[in-house]
Design an enzyme around this catalytic site. Structure first.
Site, PDB file in Angstrom:
ATOM      1  N   GLY A   1      12.607 -13.131  42.490  1.00 12.98           N
ATOM      2  CA  GLY A   1      12.393 -12.196  41.377  1.00 12.98           C
ATOM      3  C   GLY A   1      13.598 -11.328  41.071  1.00 12.98           C
TER       4      GLY A   1
ATOM      5  N   CYS B   1      17.399 -18.449  35.555  1.00 12.75           N
ATOM      6  CA  CYS B   1      16.438 -18.071  36.615  1.00 12.75           C
ATOM      7  C   CYS B   1      15.039 -18.550  36.232  1.00 12.75           C
ATOM      8  CB  CYS B   1      16.429 -16.559  36.841  1.00 12.75           C
ATOM      9  SG  CYS B   1      15.150 -16.086  38.041  1.00 12.75           S
TER      10      CYS B   1
HETATM   11  O1  RRO Z   1      15.950 -14.269  42.164  1.00 11.40           O
HETATM   12  C1  RRO Z   1      15.353 -15.341  41.925  1.00 11.40           C
HETATM   13  O2  RRO Z   1      14.122 -15.436  41.928  1.00 11.40           O
HETATM   14  C2  RRO Z   1      16.099 -16.569  41.576  1.00 11.40           C
HETATM   15  C3  RRO Z   1      17.133 -16.613  40.671  1.00 11.40           C
HETATM   16 BR1  RRO Z   1      17.879 -15.088  39.886  1.00 11.40          BR
HETATM   17  C4  RRO Z   1      17.708 -17.860  40.305  1.00 11.40           C
HETATM   18  O3  RRO Z   1      18.617 -17.980  39.481  1.00 11.40           O
HETATM   19  N1  RRO Z   1      17.177 -18.969  40.890  1.00 11.40           N
HETATM   20  C5  RRO Z   1      16.187 -18.916  41.779  1.00 11.40           C
HETATM   21  O4  RRO Z   1      15.753 -19.963  42.280  1.00 11.40           O
HETATM   22  N2  RRO Z   1      15.648 -17.700  42.142  1.00 11.40           N
END
Ligand code: RRO
Length: 308
Positions: free
Chosen positions: A73, A130
């Protein structure tokens, strides 16, 4: 570090083609530093947002037979504190750092890029992909070639650092998106982000394993998807690609290079093989080079491009 692993990325000399991807070791100086000590050639910060974010409630990681699910997240300390860690890393380490940033609109991406101009980072990564903030922000920007073009073009006007666009595997036509990023002036691409999202269920407890229910897939099960998308993209663009997705052993890294990647991300494998995984994979790549008669990383060929 072994001389034979040396390579160049956007004109910068690096000691190994292995990259610590965004988020894998968090955002602290020490997380990046320990990756460098253990053989990473470049490290990436956690994706930073304008304001700090606590991320989702736990559990945020679940293991399944093919890899991991995560729904972190976007937990991060925010751009100001994050860049302090980046500067600390640069003052004490000798390898390049990619500063990853996340926003949902052009103005915020520009503000982030201007902040990053004032830090000691070497490259700027735009996380357009994301998969875990759908409830807050909807479909990732990387799903639309037009959005990708608009944001990359705007950021390129302001960024003093080379810009890397991080793309999503969860699209129908990766080539269209990659070409949009290239046309907008992206200096390089990074792919793939996690796949899905997917879901794990705890049958005994009769509930989802992740508090947030859904999370992006990483690990060995996504490697074939990553290889295909990297190969398709490599066949269509002229800019370098950082390839990642399910790289666990040296042979996986070599496959990424053959598919067209210039550098190779190692993320979920840290969970399986420890932080020493970078050194282990470096050694395994050298062993492959010895066994197959390649003197240097650059001597490892690329597959013939699609439609060549
Ligand atoms: O922080 C996340 O949940 C997350 C990010 Br920003 C992303 O780019 N890819 C992912 O698998 N988790």
């Amino acid at each position: 570090m072994h001389n034979r692993l040396k390579t160049k990325f956007l004109g910068v000399e690096i000691e190994s083609p292995l990259v610590l991807p965004a988020g894998v070791m968090g955002m602290s100086f020490s997380g990046m530093h320990i990756s460098q000590i253990n053989g990473a050639g470049i490290v990436t910060s956690k994706s930073l947002t304008l304001q700090p974010r606590t991320g989702h409630q736990g559990p945020v990681v679940a293991e399944f037979e093919g890899g991991l699910l995560n729904c972190m997240g976007l937990c991060n300390p925010g751009i100001s504190d994050g860049l302090i860690e980046v500067n600390q890393f640069k003052e004490r380490s000798r390898i390049p750092v990619i500063v990853s940033v996340f926003a949902t609109n052009t103005e915020d991406f520009i503000t982030l890029a201007k902040e990053v101009n004032n830090c000691q980072g070497d490259f700027l990564e735009l996380n357009l992909s994301c998969p875990n903030v759908f409830d807050e922000y909807g479909i990732p920007l990387a799903a639309s070639g037009e959005e990708v073009y608009r944001i990359v073009k705007a950021v390129k006007e302001f960024s003093k650092l080379p810009v890397i666009a991080k793309l999503s595997p969860n699209v129908y036509n990766i080539v269209e998106i990659a070409l949009a990023a290239q046309k907008a002036g992206a200096d390089a691409l990074c792919l793939i982000n996690t796949v899905g999202p997917g879901m794990a269920i705890d049958a005994k407890m009769v509930k989802p394993v992740l508090f947030n229910k859904f999370g992006g897939l990483s690990g060995p099960c996504i490697k074939p998807i990553a290889l295909k998308l990297i190969y398709q993209t490599y066949s269509a663009v002229d800019i370098p690609i950082i390839g990642m997705g399910g790289v666990t052993y040296g042979i996986d890294a070599v496959e990424m290079l053959l598919a067209g990647a210039q550098l190779v991300g190692v993320g979920t494998a840290v969970y399986y093989r420890g932080i020493e995984v970078f050194d282990k994979i470096n050694q395994e790549i050298i062993q492959f080079m010895d066994e197959n008669g390649y003197e240097s990383i650059e001597a490892i060929p690329k597959l013939e491009k699609l439609n060549d």
